[in-house]
Design a protein around this motif. Structure first.
Motif, PDB file in Angstrom:
ATOM      1  N   GLU A 137       0.826  -1.219   0.000  1.00 40.47           N
ATOM      2  CA  GLU A 137       0.000   0.000   0.000  1.00 40.47           C
ATOM      3  C   GLU A 137       0.858   1.265   0.000  1.00 40.47           C
ATOM      4  O   GLU A 137       0.361   2.362   0.257  1.00 40.47           O
TER       5      GLU A 137
ATOM      6  N   HIS B 278      -3.344   2.832   8.887  1.00 45.22           N
ATOM      7  CA  HIS B 278      -4.323   1.947   8.241  1.00 45.22           C
ATOM      8  C   HIS B 278      -4.466   0.663   9.058  1.00 45.22           C
ATOM      9  O   HIS B 278      -3.471   0.040   9.413  1.00 45.22           O
TER      10      HIS B 278
ATOM     11  N   HIS C   3      -7.329  -2.923   9.827  1.00 46.88           N
ATOM     12  CA  HIS C   3      -8.498  -3.691   9.390  1.00 46.88           C
ATOM     13  C   HIS C   3      -9.454  -3.831  10.577  1.00 46.88           C
ATOM     14  O   HIS C   3      -9.921  -4.922  10.880  1.00 46.88           O
TER      15      HIS C   3
ATOM     16  N   HIS D  79     -12.758  -4.054   3.811  1.00 47.08           N
ATOM     17  CA  HIS D  79     -11.301  -4.093   3.932  1.00 47.08           C
ATOM     18  C   HIS D  79     -10.790  -3.412   5.196  1.00 47.08           C
ATOM     19  O   HIS D  79     -10.210  -4.067   6.054  1.00 47.08           O
TER      20      HIS D  79
HETATM   21 ZN   LIG Z   1      -5.266  -3.282   4.277  1.00 42.06          ZN
END
Ligand SMILES: [Zn+2]
Length: 657
Positions: free
Chosen positions: A117, A131, A133, A194
């Motif tokens: 990412e 980030h 989940h 996600h």
């Molecule tokens: Zn992810």
């Protein structure tokens, strides 16, 4: 969810953006509801001097192979920001070409691979990007009208991104969505099915915004959630069915695996829901879980476990055939966990470590299913999207790098008398080869002696039949079966001529050295019959083939034990169980041989202790580790076609030869 930010801790590192990045990454990583086993990624943008004295803009982004919970500064890969931003402008780029280009843009060639990412992190115009989940956010999006719920909850300041593959496509999608947008008005991004992104110029603000977004989802779910259903009293798990299931899954995977039963209240409660099998097989919490846990679990039915596994592997084959383009390397078809209605669940891992990871994914998924059901229904990504992750080119590339596992990984052993001497050496040798070991010993300290992940110490007097059965059962309950049994426990009574043997000494020697060994085989046989290349190794004694005067109580018991092993080899061969005997002699680094006894014996023969220890044809000293190494070899593939053998390990003895 509460912020774990500590002003005092942060103040000490406030001048160093990378140190702050490590700090808040670890705060995120410390909560399994946010980040599970390598999931999530974070970054910070900073300038760094080049060797030419210029300053360049660098993105320090989580490197692959690092976990946010334990990440350190070297875990952040420094990538030139300019290169990443230019990559976002490309119309098309394969993920493997992206990985290569990202590596080429590192300012340190020894850094780990940047996260897939990294481009997405680069185009977010804030210094800190977080980030995760987060379970509550993803669960919210895994429902009908998930996007509408997110919009209702967070308002217009949250960017909602429909599900696309992670990697270049995701970065490119967000690049297009945000080209003509003012990032300043955004509080974060929700990636449907996600995860969640937060960002800010300040480390604390980005982290705490993340916590606020997740807390809002938690509060929303709490408004709808129902209390957990009651659980009926724990039923006695049918352990033989568990062992059969493990054998069938091991065969499907082409290697021995552990099968860990989870009958905890939460998992049992789920398994008792009338629609549990249908709910559990709708799909995954987040698509990256497919790598560890496969797309769906196996459901244990009333039929034979072998039939359940055959149904599962056939369905997997169909799924692969439906989606492959013909160029892909097919993965094994074995399930990673099973829902067992009424009993709970079973996790299938090659090692305790893998089992624990799958177990975590399963528990978080079952909890998210309960939440989503309260919010209108558990709805997951379709199998095509999951297949794309499972067979992602980056995952396929990893297959070629996979090394050979340790010889006994996934195998389950049991050793008696394992707290010291030959037994302890066997436990160490078995675990070094990857086996898990139930360690039985009279000494209660055995419970604390081993690390519990690879070896479980069970205090047990093997002459107590009930205790022996309970110990064997608890081992099967923990790991799902039994493959290797090393019958080692024994006692060496004081030297007495037959005419003088104390009846208690005689009876005790027969009870420990002989009778309890038969009881042990009786308790283990049903599971060994269902084991993977099952093997029994009996620790006999040179005294069986070559007895000495004064050791009647011992020699007779060991001779009986040898005969017991020979009959067992005959009887158990039909089920593929091998039974072999080792006859060690003069293994002096065991509890039996105290320094005083050694001195006494050596003196009796007019020898020094060193001479006495090596008194055999080869003139070598035999150690407990030597016997353990032989026991492992006999239990392993080299002896796969040998049963009923008696192997001396005594440095050579004229009377035995
Ligand atoms: Zn992810």
């Amino acid at each position: 969810m509460r912020s774990k930010w500590d002003n005092a801790e942060a103040a000490a590192i406030s001048a160093d953006p990378l140190a702050l990045r490590v700090y808040t990454s670890r705060l995120l990583g410390s909560d399994p509801a946010l980040v599970l086993h390598g999931g999530g990624n974070t970054s910070v943008k900073a300038t760094a001097p080049t060797i030419f004295g210029e300053e360049e803009e660098v993105l320090f982004v989580k490197g692959s192979g690092w976990d946010l919970a334990t990440i350190e500064a070297p875990g952040f890969a420094p990538v030139r920001l300019d290169a990443l931003r230019r990559m976002a402008e490309l119309a098309d780029l394969s993920d493997s070409a992206m990985v290569t280009a990202q590596r080429a843009a590192l300012t340190n060639p020894y850094a780990p691979n940047p996260s897939v990412e990294a481009i997405l992190h680069a185009i977010i115009p804030f210094r800190f990007v977080d980030h995760s989940h987060a379970d509550p956010v993803v669960a919210l999006t895994n429902t009908p009208d998930g996007a509408a719920k997110v919009r209702e909850l967070y308002g217009p300041h949250m960017l909602i991104v429909p599900y696309v593959m992670p990697g270049f496509i995701l970065a490119r999608t967000i690049y297009e969505m945000t080209r003509s947008m003012n990032w300043e008005r955004l509080l974060g991004m929700i990636l449907l099915n996600h995860g969640v992104f937060s960002f800010a110029h300040d480390a604390k603000e980005s982290y705490e915004r993340h916590i606020e977004i997740v807390t809002a989802a938690e509060d929303y779910i709490a408004r709808f959630s129902m209390p957990a259903p009651d659980v009926s009293p724990t039923p006695e798990a049918p352990l033989q069915k568990l062992a059969r299931l493990r054998r069938a899954v091991s065969r499907a995977r082409g290697r021995a695996i552990l099968a860990s039963l989870d009958a905890s209240a939460a998992v049992r409660a789920f398994s008792e829901l009338p629609n549990a099998p249908e709910l559990a097989t709708r799909g995954l919490l987040t698509p990256d879980h497919v790598i560890r846990a496969k797309r769906i679990p196996l459901v244990v039915s009333a039929s034979k476990p072998e039939e359940d596994v055959a149904r599962y592997t056939a369905a997997y084959q169909d799924y692969f055939d439906r989606h492959t383009d013909g160029s892909l390397t097919q993965l094994d078809r074995a399930p990673r966990w099973a829902l067992w209605p009424g009993q709970g669940s079973v996790t299938f891992g090659a090692s305790p470590k893998e089992t624990a990871v799958i177990d975590d994914i399963k528990r978080h998924t079952l909890r998210a299913i309960r939440w989503a059901e309260a919010l209108g229904g558990w709805q997951t990504l379709g199998e095509k999207e999951i297949f794309e992750i499972e067979y992602w080119e980056l995952e396929q590339a990893k297959l070629k790098k996979a090394g050979k596992p340790p010889a006994f990984e996934g195998k389950i052993a049991l050793v008696t008398g394992g707290a010291s001497g030959i037994g302890q050496a066997c436990v160490e040798a078995l675990t070094a080869l990857g086996a898990v070991v139930a360690v039985l010993d009279m000494n209660p300290s055995v419970a604390d002696q081993f690390d519990r992940q690879m070896a479980l110490g069970i205090p047990c007097d093997i002459t107590d039949d009930d205790a022996l059965r309970a110990a064997v059962d608890s081992s099967v309950r923990r790991w799902g079966g039994l493959d290797i049994v090393i019958c080692n426990a024994g006692i060496f009574p004081a030297s007495q001529a037959i005419a003088e043997i104390d009846p208690d000494h005689w009876d005790r020697s027969i009870a420990v050295n002989l009778t309890s060994q038969q009881r042990l085989l009786r308790a283990c046989a049903p599971y060994l019959n269902l084991g993977i290349d099952p093997a029994v190794v009996i620790i006999g004694s040179k005294n069986a083939p070559a007895p000495g005067p004064g050791a009647g109580a011992y020699s007779v018991a060991k001779a009986g034990l040898t005969q017991l092993a020979r009959v067992a080899a005959l009887e158990m061969a039909a089920a593929g169980v091998r039974v072999n005997v080792l006859h060690p002699n003069a293994v002096f680094d065991t509890a039996i041989w105290t320094p005083e006894l050694l001195e006494k014996r050596a003196a009796r023969y007019g020898l020094s202790v060193a001479e006495y220890k090596a008194q055999n044809l080869l003139g070598v000293e035999i150690t407990a580790a030597d016997v353990a190494a032989l026991a492992c070899t006999v239990a392993g593939p080299v002896f796969a076609k040998t049963t009923g053998a008696q192997i001396p390990i005594d440095g050579g003895n004229e009377r035995v030869i």
